[in-house]
Design a protein around this motif. Sequence first.
Motif, mmCIF file in Angstrom:
data_model
loop_
_atom_site.group_PDB
_atom_site.id
_atom_site.type_symbol
_atom_site.label_atom_id
_atom_site.label_comp_id
_atom_site.label_asym_id
_atom_site.label_seq_id
_atom_site.Cartn_x
_atom_site.Cartn_y
_atom_site.Cartn_z
ATOM 1 N N VAL A 99 -3.107 9.869 -5.002
ATOM 2 C CA VAL A 99 -1.715 9.729 -5.422
ATOM 3 C C VAL A 99 -0.758 10.269 -4.359
ATOM 4 O O VAL A 99 0.251 9.628 -4.028
ATOM 5 N N THR A 100 -1.064 11.425 -3.792
ATOM 6 C CA THR A 100 -0.165 11.995 -2.784
ATOM 7 C C THR A 100 -0.149 11.148 -1.511
ATOM 8 O O THR A 100 0.896 11.006 -0.878
ATOM 9 N N GLU A 101 -1.290 10.581 -1.144
ATOM 10 C CA GLU A 101 -1.308 9.707 0.032
ATOM 11 C C GLU A 101 -0.473 8.454 -0.223
ATOM 12 O O GLU A 101 0.299 8.012 0.644
ATOM 13 N N LEU A 102 -0.621 7.877 -1.422
ATOM 14 C CA LEU A 102 0.177 6.710 -1.786
ATOM 15 C C LEU A 102 1.668 7.035 -1.754
ATOM 16 O O LEU A 102 2.464 6.301 -1.148
ATOM 17 N N HIS A 138 -4.300 6.228 -12.080
ATOM 18 C CA HIS A 138 -3.776 5.909 -10.749
ATOM 19 C C HIS A 138 -3.438 4.423 -10.632
ATOM 20 O O HIS A 138 -2.514 4.055 -9.895
ATOM 21 N N VAL A 139 -4.155 3.566 -11.374
ATOM 22 C CA VAL A 139 -3.815 2.137 -11.392
ATOM 23 C C VAL A 139 -2.503 1.942 -12.151
ATOM 24 O O VAL A 139 -1.631 1.168 -11.729
ATOM 25 N N TYR A 140 -2.350 2.655 -13.257
ATOM 26 C CA TYR A 140 -1.088 2.624 -14.011
ATOM 27 C C TYR A 140 0.077 3.019 -13.099
ATOM 28 O O TYR A 140 1.134 2.401 -13.115
ATOM 29 N N MET A 205 -4.033 -4.268 -6.792
ATOM 30 C CA MET A 205 -2.739 -3.616 -6.620
ATOM 31 C C MET A 205 -2.542 -3.097 -5.197
ATOM 32 O O MET A 205 -1.431 -3.145 -4.659
ATOM 33 N N ILE A 206 -3.610 -2.624 -4.569
ATOM 34 C CA ILE A 206 -3.486 -2.188 -3.174
ATOM 35 C C ILE A 206 -3.158 -3.382 -2.285
ATOM 36 O O ILE A 206 -2.298 -3.299 -1.388
ATOM 37 N N ASN A 207 -3.819 -4.516 -2.530
ATOM 38 C CA ASN A 207 -3.492 -5.741 -1.788
ATOM 39 C C ASN A 207 -2.061 -6.199 -2.076
ATOM 40 O O ASN A 207 -1.374 -6.718 -1.193
ATOM 41 N N TYR A 208 -1.619 -5.994 -3.305
ATOM 42 C CA TYR A 208 -0.252 -6.354 -3.694
ATOM 43 C C TYR A 208 0.759 -5.524 -2.901
ATOM 44 O O TYR A 208 1.758 -6.046 -2.413
ATOM 45 N N TYR A 209 0.489 -4.233 -2.764
ATOM 46 C CA TYR A 209 1.362 -3.354 -1.967
ATOM 47 C C TYR A 209 1.338 -3.780 -0.495
ATOM 48 O O TYR A 209 2.380 -3.802 0.168
ATOM 49 N N GLY A 215 3.748 -2.628 6.976
ATOM 50 C CA GLY A 215 3.148 -1.422 7.531
ATOM 51 C C GLY A 215 2.318 -0.613 6.547
ATOM 52 O O GLY A 215 1.801 0.449 6.905
ATOM 53 N N PHE A 216 2.194 -1.095 5.315
ATOM 54 C CA PHE A 216 1.355 -0.388 4.343
ATOM 55 C C PHE A 216 -0.103 -0.602 4.735
ATOM 56 O O PHE A 216 -0.627 -1.708 4.680
ATOM 57 N N ASN A 217 -0.757 0.468 5.153
ATOM 58 C CA ASN A 217 -2.114 0.326 5.681
ATOM 59 C C ASN A 217 -3.129 1.072 4.824
ATOM 60 O O ASN A 217 -2.824 1.492 3.718
ATOM 61 N N GLU A 218 -4.297 1.244 5.350
ATOM 62 C CA GLU A 218 -5.433 1.783 4.605
ATOM 63 C C GLU A 218 -5.138 3.146 3.978
ATOM 64 O O GLU A 218 -4.526 4.020 4.596
ATOM 65 N N LEU A 219 -5.589 3.318 2.758
ATOM 66 C CA LEU A 219 -5.523 4.605 2.078
ATOM 67 C C LEU A 219 -6.865 5.308 2.272
ATOM 68 O O LEU A 219 -7.885 4.897 1.712
ATOM 69 N N LYS A 220 -6.886 6.343 3.075
ATOM 70 C CA LYS A 220 -8.137 6.998 3.427
ATOM 71 C C LYS A 220 -8.825 7.630 2.224
ATOM 72 O O LYS A 220 -10.048 7.710 2.158
ATOM 73 N N SER A 221 -8.029 8.098 1.273
ATOM 74 C CA SER A 221 -8.594 8.766 0.096
ATOM 75 C C SER A 221 -9.289 7.798 -0.854
ATOM 76 O O SER A 221 -10.026 8.225 -1.745
#
Length: 230
Positions: A99-102, A138-140, A205-209, A215-221
């Motif tokens: 969540v904090t990374e997002l 986290h999906v919500y 949802m990650i693909n949607y973002y 510039g929205f790239n990989e979420l390492k977490s």
Amino acid sequence: MLHKTKGIVLNYIKYKESSIIARVYTSEFGLQSYIINGVRSQRSKKGLALLQPLTLLDMVVYHKENKSDQLQRISEYKCAATFTSIPFEVKKSAMALFVTELLSKVLKEEDERGVVFEFLCHFVLELDQRKEGYESLHVYLLVHLTHFIGFGIHQKKELQQDNILQKVNTNFDLIYETILTMNACNLDEHKTIENKLRKDCLSYMINYYTHHIEGFNELKSLAILSQLFR
């Protein structure tokens, strides 16, 4: 000038020998970076315990507009709510990191920051207080956060027209239905969803973002979260 504000800790980096720079989302000023001096020294009374992911703070800060280095300073800070589970349960700690990374990637100093802060504060407390049924919170968050960052989801056709393709274990109609159900319910009404569907909705949802935010790239977490929520 000193200002009182509430904050949600996102992360921090070490700064010089004993200080840090903390990224905090505040109710008054949106996303800010604060220098906190001496917090890593042995003589520090507070240490880093109050600066862990998603910690809720009451703060007194110095705030200057248009600072060239974009670094502000904190005069005082204390815990605004004592957590009972997030720091102590591995799955919730992993979700907090996600969540904090997002939030670090998508939050800005937007006009609705007070509204966004209240929503996020409610989310953090719900995550900490739920003993079960929190696995898809986290999906919500991903679904509802879209309304605050400019591309809110309202109808099935909005999801379909983006033509987001991915490998899924369930069909896209079920993914759309689940996302729209999340979108329509309040946080305290949200029920967790089964594992395979949750993974597909999260991936979607990650693909949607990625599709909507340049510039929205990989979420390492995400890798840690995937290992824990199998």
